[in-house]
Design a protein around this motif. Structure first.
Motif, mmCIF file in Angstrom:
data_model
loop_
_atom_site.group_PDB
_atom_site.id
_atom_site.type_symbol
_atom_site.label_atom_id
_atom_site.label_comp_id
_atom_site.label_asym_id
_atom_site.label_seq_id
_atom_site.Cartn_x
_atom_site.Cartn_y
_atom_site.Cartn_z
ATOM 1 N N GLU A 38 55.202 5.114 -76.949
ATOM 2 C CA GLU A 38 54.009 5.772 -76.432
ATOM 3 C C GLU A 38 53.526 6.775 -77.467
ATOM 4 O O GLU A 38 54.146 6.939 -78.529
ATOM 5 C CB GLU A 38 54.315 6.474 -75.093
ATOM 6 N N GLY B 257 57.795 7.914 -66.467
ATOM 7 C CA GLY B 257 56.828 8.256 -65.443
ATOM 8 C C GLY B 257 57.317 9.271 -64.428
ATOM 9 O O GLY B 257 56.544 9.679 -63.561
ATOM 10 N N ARG C 251 45.364 5.711 -62.097
ATOM 11 C CA ARG C 251 45.155 5.826 -63.542
ATOM 12 C C ARG C 251 44.691 7.255 -63.855
ATOM 13 O O ARG C 251 43.688 7.738 -63.328
ATOM 14 C CB ARG C 251 44.123 4.814 -64.023
ATOM 15 N N GLU D 21 45.662 10.976 -70.240
ATOM 16 C CA GLU D 21 46.704 11.783 -70.886
ATOM 17 C C GLU D 21 46.057 12.887 -71.727
ATOM 18 O O GLU D 21 44.894 12.798 -72.116
ATOM 19 C CB GLU D 21 47.585 10.897 -71.772
ATOM 20 N N THR E 131 52.176 15.073 -70.551
ATOM 21 C CA THR E 131 52.308 13.756 -69.934
ATOM 22 C C THR E 131 52.342 13.914 -68.422
ATOM 23 O O THR E 131 52.780 14.936 -67.894
ATOM 24 C CB THR E 131 53.592 13.047 -70.421
ATOM 25 N N ALA F 38 55.125 2.673 -65.038
ATOM 26 C CA ALA F 38 54.339 3.814 -65.511
ATOM 27 C C ALA F 38 53.965 3.484 -66.948
ATOM 28 O O ALA F 38 54.691 3.803 -67.892
ATOM 29 C CB ALA F 38 55.130 5.107 -65.427
ATOM 30 N N ASN F 39 52.847 2.799 -67.115
ATOM 31 C CA ASN F 39 52.445 2.239 -68.402
ATOM 32 C C ASN F 39 51.472 3.156 -69.129
ATOM 33 O O ASN F 39 50.479 3.621 -68.552
ATOM 34 C CB ASN F 39 51.793 0.864 -68.202
ATOM 35 N N PHE F 40 51.755 3.387 -70.413
ATOM 36 C CA PHE F 40 50.841 4.146 -71.259
ATOM 37 C C PHE F 40 49.928 3.164 -71.975
ATOM 38 O O PHE F 40 50.373 2.191 -72.580
ATOM 39 C CB PHE F 40 51.619 4.976 -72.282
ATOM 40 N N ARG G 44 47.455 6.797 -68.512
ATOM 41 C CA ARG G 44 48.734 6.358 -67.942
ATOM 42 C C ARG G 44 48.454 5.798 -66.550
ATOM 43 O O ARG G 44 47.763 6.417 -65.740
ATOM 44 C CB ARG G 44 49.729 7.506 -67.855
#
Length: 459
Positions: A283, A297, A383, A386, A391, A407-409, A420
């Motif tokens: 990330e 996350g 969503r 960031e 974070t 928990a995807n960046f 995120r």
């Protein structure tokens, strides 16, 4: 001269007629004098005994005993004399023997006074007799087995174990007898009395490290006896004041598998530094690349900032993918640290545990406190943008309750902050409050701001 008629008494001279009454009076007077003298002597001796008793306790007992013996002797002496005087009256020539009777009480009183003075001097302490010591060795016994040795060195066990073996420990002297203090298997101390011909020599090695071999007998669960056949002693380590070493760079080492697992665990391994290889998702936070290794996350996320020659702009195209990074890992806190990367390898991303196909999704965009309804076993996505150096994260307990799956960046198309995405699949019906925290990277306790959404899961 005419003879007297029969039956008439003979005439007695005047001197002879008064001899017997005079002798009786003199003997009675002498007996009274002896009795009075003996009483005065007894009183004087009693006073001396009382005065001597105030000096020391030992003198008191000695003087009392002497006075009692003298009193009984004195009482017996006058009784004997009166009996002999009653049987036969002594003639006038034998009467001078009475005056010497005054001498024995005076001599006895003087002797008692000398005894009292002698008792006033403090007596020397009694000399203790040497204690008997075991100087003979018993015949050799059976060697101790490994199991018996474990019982022997375990505090609270092994009473009655006997056999040939060896022990090491610290020598101490208790009641003038040498004892060996041995540290047992559970770090508790055991005490063994040392016997044998060397029992007189061993006390010279007090506080030495001593190794003995011989017949060992554990008489209690915490102590025993050793009949010493051989022994060796080593001087205790002297305290050496070492000079402060020159400041040198710490020599790096390879981390063990256990240390690597502590590095990747939340709240553990702070201060570990060494060469290792770790795997995680790549990330970004601002212009820095971050490798998230566990609990992504959540506020227990563990991540490392990638530095070094391998942390170039070429890594930007791998953001969101799984990487294997090898280098020097320095975990500065329980939530992460830095990696001086020497080698970076791309690894295939793991397949998603939950497929979003044929799933009803509810989507929330941005920091909007709201309430949503979600169907059971369906999806909810949130969503959030960031910020550099910060974070988004949620509490681990809430993540488990609402069913956080991912928990995807996602990086921005151009140079700018990414986003995120949180993906939930609720498994339990009910109403839940989900709070999102904007916390500083590598420091989840430092929160900038937060907002909350209400999620109602319907069957």
């Amino acid at each position: 001269m005419a003879k007297p008629k029969s039956g008439a008494k003979k005439t007695t001279p005047a001197g002879k007629a008064g001899a017997k009454p005079a002798a009786k009076k003199d003997s009675a007077a002498r007996l009274d004098l002896i009795k009075n003298a003996s009483k005065r002597a007894a009183k004087a001796a009693t006073k001396l005994a009382k005065a001597a008793s105030d000096v020391t306790k030992g003198a008191k007992s000695a003087v009392k005993k002497a006075v009692q013996e003298k009193a009984t002797a004195k009482k017996a002496a006058p009784a004997g004399k009166t009996a002999s005087a009653a049987k036969a009256a002594p003639p006038a020539a034998k009467t001078p023997k009475a005056p010497p009777a005054k001498a024995p009480p005076a001599a006895k009183s003087a002797a008692s006074a000398k005894a009292a003075k002698a008792s006033a001097v403090p007596a020397a302490p009694p000399v203790e007799k040497p204690r008997p010591r075991a100087t003979k060795l018993p015949p050799p016994g059976e060697p101790l087995t490994k199991r018996e040795m474990e019982q022997l060195l375990t505090a609270g066990e092994g009473r009655g174990v006997t056999g040939e073996g060896s022990l090491k420990g610290r020598l101490v002297v208790t009641n003038d007898m040498p004892h060996l203090v041995v540290v047992g298997r559970d770090k508790r101390e055991l005490t063994f009395l040392l016997q044998g011909p060397d029992q007189e020599v061993l006390p010279a090695y007090v506080d030495h490290k001593v190794s003995v071999s011989g017949l060992i007998r554990k008489t209690t669960n915490h102590a025993g006896v050793v009949d010493v056949r051989k022994y060796s002693a080593k001087k205790p380590d002297a305290e050496v004041v070492e000079a402060a070493p020159a400041e040198t760079e710490a020599r790096l080492r390879y981390l063990s598998p256990g240390e690597v697992s502590m590095v990747t665990a939340a709240g553990m391994g702070a201060g570990i530094k060494g060469f290792a290889g770790v795997r995680g998702n790549l990330e970004m936070t601002g212009e820095e690349f971050v490798l998230v290794v566990s609990n992504g996350g959540t506020r227990q996320q563990v991540s490392f900032i990638i530095e070094g020659k391998a942390a170039g702009k070429a890594l930007r195209k791998h953001v969101g993918y799984t990487l294997q990074v090898q280098g020097v890992v320095d975990k500065t806190s329980g939530w992460g640290g830095r990696i001086m990367a020497e080698n970076v390898e791309l690894r295939p991303s793991e397949a998603r545990a939950v497929s979003r196909d044929e799933m009803e999704l509810v989507h929330i965009e941005g920091e909007v406190p709201t309430s949503v309804d979600v169907r059971l076993n369906h999806g909810l996505t949130v969503r959030l943008p960031e910020h550099p150096g910060f974070t988004w994260a949620i509490e681990p307990t809430v993540a488990k309750r609402v069913g956080l799956r991912e928990a995807n960046f996602e990086p921005a198309p151009e140079d700018g902050p990414g986003t995120r995405e949180f993906f939930f699949t609720p498994r339990n019906p009910g109403a839940f409050d989900v709070e999102f925290f904007l916390a500083k990277a590598l420091s989840p306790g430092l929160v900038d701001r937060s907002f909350k959404i209400n999620v109602t899961v319907k069957p």
